[in-house]
Design a protein around this motif. Structure first.
Motif, PDB file in Angstrom:
ATOM      1  N   ALA A 113     -39.119 -20.834 -27.740  1.00 11.91           N
ATOM      2  CA  ALA A 113     -38.459 -19.610 -28.197  1.00 11.91           C
ATOM      3  C   ALA A 113     -37.952 -19.703 -29.633  1.00 11.91           C
ATOM      4  N   GLY A 114     -38.177 -20.839 -30.286  1.00 13.27           N
ATOM      5  CA  GLY A 114     -37.727 -20.967 -31.677  1.00 13.27           C
ATOM      6  C   GLY A 114     -36.215 -20.799 -31.823  1.00 13.27           C
ATOM      7  N   LEU A 115     -35.481 -21.402 -30.906  1.00 12.44           N
ATOM      8  CA  LEU A 115     -34.036 -21.153 -30.835  1.00 12.44           C
ATOM      9  C   LEU A 115     -33.195 -22.085 -31.700  1.00 12.44           C
ATOM     10  N   ALA A 116     -33.768 -23.210 -32.119  1.00  8.47           N
ATOM     11  CA  ALA A 116     -32.915 -24.249 -32.708  1.00  8.47           C
ATOM     12  C   ALA A 116     -33.081 -24.326 -34.220  1.00  8.47           C
ATOM     13  N   ASN A 155     -34.071 -27.522 -36.433  1.00  9.99           N
ATOM     14  CA  ASN A 155     -34.975 -28.387 -35.655  1.00  9.99           C
ATOM     15  C   ASN A 155     -36.377 -27.867 -35.974  1.00  9.99           C
ATOM     16  N   SER A 180     -38.960 -26.920 -33.170  1.00 12.99           N
ATOM     17  CA  SER A 180     -38.594 -25.686 -32.440  1.00 12.99           C
ATOM     18  C   SER A 180     -38.875 -24.462 -33.306  1.00 12.99           C
ATOM     19  N   ASN A 183     -28.318 -35.196 -24.918  1.00 13.20           N
ATOM     20  CA  ASN A 183     -27.263 -34.272 -25.343  1.00 13.20           C
ATOM     21  C   ASN A 183     -26.363 -33.844 -24.190  1.00 13.20           C
ATOM     22  N   HIS A 227     -27.978 -21.032 -26.478  1.00 14.27           N
ATOM     23  CA  HIS A 227     -28.744 -21.457 -25.289  1.00 14.27           C
ATOM     24  C   HIS A 227     -28.266 -22.801 -24.753  1.00 14.27           C
ATOM     25  N   ARG A 228     -27.707 -23.649 -25.611  1.00 13.79           N
ATOM     26  CA  ARG A 228     -27.259 -24.954 -25.153  1.00 13.79           C
ATOM     27  C   ARG A 228     -25.777 -24.938 -24.745  1.00 13.79           C
ATOM     28  N   ARG A 248     -24.475 -30.599 -36.870  1.00 10.47           N
ATOM     29  CA  ARG A 248     -24.031 -30.209 -35.525  1.00 10.47           C
ATOM     30  C   ARG A 248     -22.805 -30.973 -35.023  1.00 10.47           C
ATOM     31  N   HIS A 280     -30.056 -34.485 -35.183  1.00 17.65           N
ATOM     32  CA  HIS A 280     -29.233 -35.455 -34.460  1.00 17.65           C
ATOM     33  C   HIS A 280     -29.495 -36.825 -35.063  1.00 17.65           C
ATOM     34  N   ASP A 318     -30.219 -39.392 -33.462  1.00 20.08           N
ATOM     35  CA  ASP A 318     -31.317 -40.068 -32.755  1.00 20.08           C
ATOM     36  C   ASP A 318     -32.702 -39.612 -33.216  1.00 20.08           C
ATOM     37  N   ASN A 368     -40.679 -28.746 -28.967  1.00 16.45           N
ATOM     38  CA  ASN A 368     -39.337 -28.177 -29.111  1.00 16.45           C
ATOM     39  C   ASN A 368     -38.387 -29.180 -29.759  1.00 16.45           C
ATOM     40  N   GLY A 369     -38.956 -30.274 -30.321  1.00 14.89           N
ATOM     41  CA  GLY A 369     -38.117 -31.258 -30.998  1.00 14.89           C
ATOM     42  C   GLY A 369     -37.453 -32.254 -30.069  1.00 14.89           C
ATOM     43  N   CYS A 395     -34.756 -38.272 -26.626  1.00 10.31           N
ATOM     44  CA  CYS A 395     -33.990 -37.051 -26.301  1.00 10.31           C
ATOM     45  C   CYS A 395     -33.975 -36.817 -24.808  1.00 10.31           C
TER      46      CYS A 395
HETATM   47  O1  SUG Z   1     -31.071 -28.983 -29.329  1.00  9.80           O
HETATM   48  N1  SUG Z   1     -34.416 -28.066 -28.875  1.00  9.80           N
HETATM   49  C1  SUG Z   1     -33.374 -29.052 -28.709  1.00  9.80           C
HETATM   50  C2  SUG Z   1     -33.935 -30.431 -28.864  1.00  9.80           C
HETATM   51  C3  SUG Z   1     -32.921 -31.488 -28.527  1.00  9.80           C
HETATM   52  C4  SUG Z   1     -33.390 -32.854 -28.876  1.00  9.80           C
HETATM   53  N2  SUG Z   1     -32.435 -33.815 -28.526  1.00  9.80           N
HETATM   54  C5  SUG Z   1     -32.136 -34.926 -29.223  1.00  9.80           C
HETATM   55  N3  SUG Z   1     -32.561 -35.115 -30.430  1.00  9.80           N
HETATM   56  N4  SUG Z   1     -31.365 -35.785 -28.657  1.00  9.80           N
HETATM   57  C6  SUG Z   1     -32.236 -28.821 -29.705  1.00  9.80           C
HETATM   58  O2  SUG Z   1     -32.527 -28.515 -30.870  1.00  9.80           O
HETATM   59  C7  SUG Z   1     -35.401 -25.845 -28.762  1.00  9.80           C
HETATM   60  C8  SUG Z   1     -35.522 -24.743 -27.731  1.00  9.80           C
HETATM   61  C9  SUG Z   1     -36.453 -23.649 -28.153  1.00  9.80           C
HETATM   62  O3  SUG Z   1     -36.612 -23.388 -29.342  1.00  9.80           O
HETATM   63  O4  SUG Z   1     -37.067 -22.993 -27.262  1.00  9.80           O
HETATM   64  C10 SUG Z   1     -34.245 -26.790 -28.514  1.00  9.80           C
HETATM   65  O5  SUG Z   1     -33.219 -26.387 -28.011  1.00  9.80           O
END
Ligand code: SUG
Length: 454
Positions: free
Chosen positions: A24-27, A30, A33, A115, A142-143, A220, A256, A258, A371-372, A377
């Motif tokens: 969904a390109g939400l992040a 990232n 994503s 996370n 979303h998170r 973040r 992040h 990591d 999605n990264g 992760c």
């Molecule tokens: O929070 N991606 C997550 C990826 C988390 C990776 N975790 C670590 N590096 N520990 C984030 O950015 C993308 C969802 C989307 O675009 O559909 C997303 O939430």
């Protein structure tokens, strides 16, 4: 019987990918994503890739656990935002009026359990218990929907109050922005010995305005959040190091720590651009650790930040071999093999260097990577003694039977094709609830989902 340090093991709790996994390109910040938003996803393949990684590590003798996905779509969140009527009407109105919100409440992002929480092993805690704080994940909507269920799941599994302590989520406000174990690394001679906790933050909320911060993408984790977690867990100055992440790395897509560094035992594998003050960070670690630190530094000239981010080399799992020899295995994502500079670095600098990394294992987690989310992760590390492992509630440690049950469960309930438009299908919501209800029985963790709690 007294326990020895060798009874202590790190259990990697991987997040099972949920049935609504989508792109969904939400992040923001990232790059994977952002790049893959709108693509068609394959939730079944995603879940099976995750399970295959867990199975391979279990077969190699590593302790492997599993955490369930969350209830999605989160219809309660849509109702809180003013959508009303039957479930089907809520979904239809959201799809029509706010498609980006619908995608957010369908995200399977809880798969990235690095996370989910920050964890302190009992060896380092004054009260001799394992400490947990679910991350507030307030930096994205979303998170931000994850922590409550995460807390219930952790409390259901780590239920024994004599051995496990659960702390409240930090206030979900920018000053205490917390992304959990992805920004926390414990360094120690071995898992069973006293550790030093490296907390990496991207910005300081209450500091002066002159501080260097990223310009393009958000930082973040705050220093204040990391300090609060250390306080909750009773960690003192001698046990902690707080280090600022390099702002230029964040601007290159390192959202992040990591994504740019991984530690295990006395080894810290990191890219030259990981820390704003590299020397000070290493010195602080050296002065506090009981064992000599083994830094494995990848210089910019060997690998650009862009290559580090696209290959996710530093999002590998660095694992102590179960034979107790001190040798380590690095579990890298398949993307590392596709990049010459990265693959050469793995061969020459990591495998060829003077460090404990003796083996590199390549795992395909492409559905998550888009999605990264790389191998690291997907897992939450929990260091546990033998007594703590045998006092877990539920059936969450992977063995062949559980692997078989989970694979059959995925085959039965998951779709192999999901487009953003499919997310409004009320049938998908129904399928998901049926699947999750069955999963809580397979895992024997009781009722953890909003729909089960009434
Ligand atoms: O929070 N991606 C997550 C990826 C988390 C990776 N975790 C670590 N590096 N520990 C984030 O950015 C993308 C969802 C989307 O675009 O559909 C997303 O939430």
């Amino acid at each position: 019987m007294k326990e020895t340090v060798s009874d202590v093991r790190e259990v990697n709790f991987d997040g099972l990918v949920g049935p609504t996994h989508n792109y969904a390109g939400l992040a923001h910040g990232n790059v994977a994503s952002m790049r893959h938003g709108g693509l068609e996803s394959d939730p079944k393949e995603a879940a099976l890739q995750g399970l295959a990684k867990m199975k391979a590590l279990k077969d190699a003798g590593f302790a492997q656990g599993v955490l369930p996905p969350q209830q999605r779509p989160d219809l309660g969140a849509l109702r809180d935002l003013g959508f009303s009527g039957s479930n089907a009407q809520v979904l239809e109105r959201a799809a029509h009026e706010a498609p980006q919100l619908l995608r957010a409440v369908c995200s399977a992002s809880s798969m990235w359990t690095a996370n989910a929480a920050t964890v302190t092993p009992s060896r380092d805690a004054v009260d001799g218990r394992v400490h947990f704080t679910p991350a507030n994940l307030q930096s994205s909507f979303h998170r931000f929907l994850e922590p409550q269920t995460t807390g219930r799941v952790l409390a259901a599994i780590f239920r024994d109050e004599a051995r496990f302590a659960h702390h409240p989520v930090l206030p979900a406000t920018p000053a205490f922005s917390d992304e959990g174990a992805a920004n926390h690394t414990r360094l120690a001679a071995t898992h069973g010995e006293a550790g030093v906790h490296l907390f990496v933050y991207g910005r300081q909320a209450f500091g002066g305005a002159d501080r260097k911060e990223p310009k393009r993408f958000p930082a973040r984790q705050t220093l204040e959040a990391s300090q609060a977690i250390a306080r909750q867990h009773g960690l003192n100055d001698a046990q902690t190091v707080f280090a600022q992440q390099h702002p230029e790395a964040i601007d290159a897509g390192v959202f992040h720590n990591d994504v740019i560094a991984v530690g295990n035992g006395p080894v810290l594998l990191y890219h030259e651009m990981a820390f704003f003050e590299e020397e000070r960070t290493l010195e602080a670690l050296r002065s506090k650790m009981a064992a000599p630190l083994i830094p494995v530094r990848v210089p910019l000239e060997a690998m650009s930040l862009e290559d580090a981010v696209s290959s996710y080399l530093f999002n590998s799992q660095l694992l102590s071999d179960p034979d107790g020899s001190g040798a380590m295995t690095l579990v890298v994502p398949g993307e590392c093999q596709e990049n010459d500079a990265v693959w050469r670095t793995i061969q020459d600098l990591l495998l060829g260097g003077n460090n404990p990394i003796g083996e590199v294992v390549v795992k395909d987690v492409k559905q998550s990577m888009r999605n990264g989310g790389g191998p690291a992760c997907l897992r939450l590390r929990v260091v546990l003694s033998q007594a703590e492992r045998s006092n877990l509630s539920g059936r969450v440690l992977l063995d062949d039977t559980l692997y078989g049950d989970l694979t059959a469960w995925v085959e039965k309930h998951y779709r192999d094709r999901l487009t953003p438009e499919d997310l409004a299908d009320p049938q998908l919501a129904e399928e998901t609830l049926t699947a999750l209800d069955e999963l809580t029985q397979i895992l024997a963790i009781g009722n953890v989902y909003p729909f089960q709690l009434g």
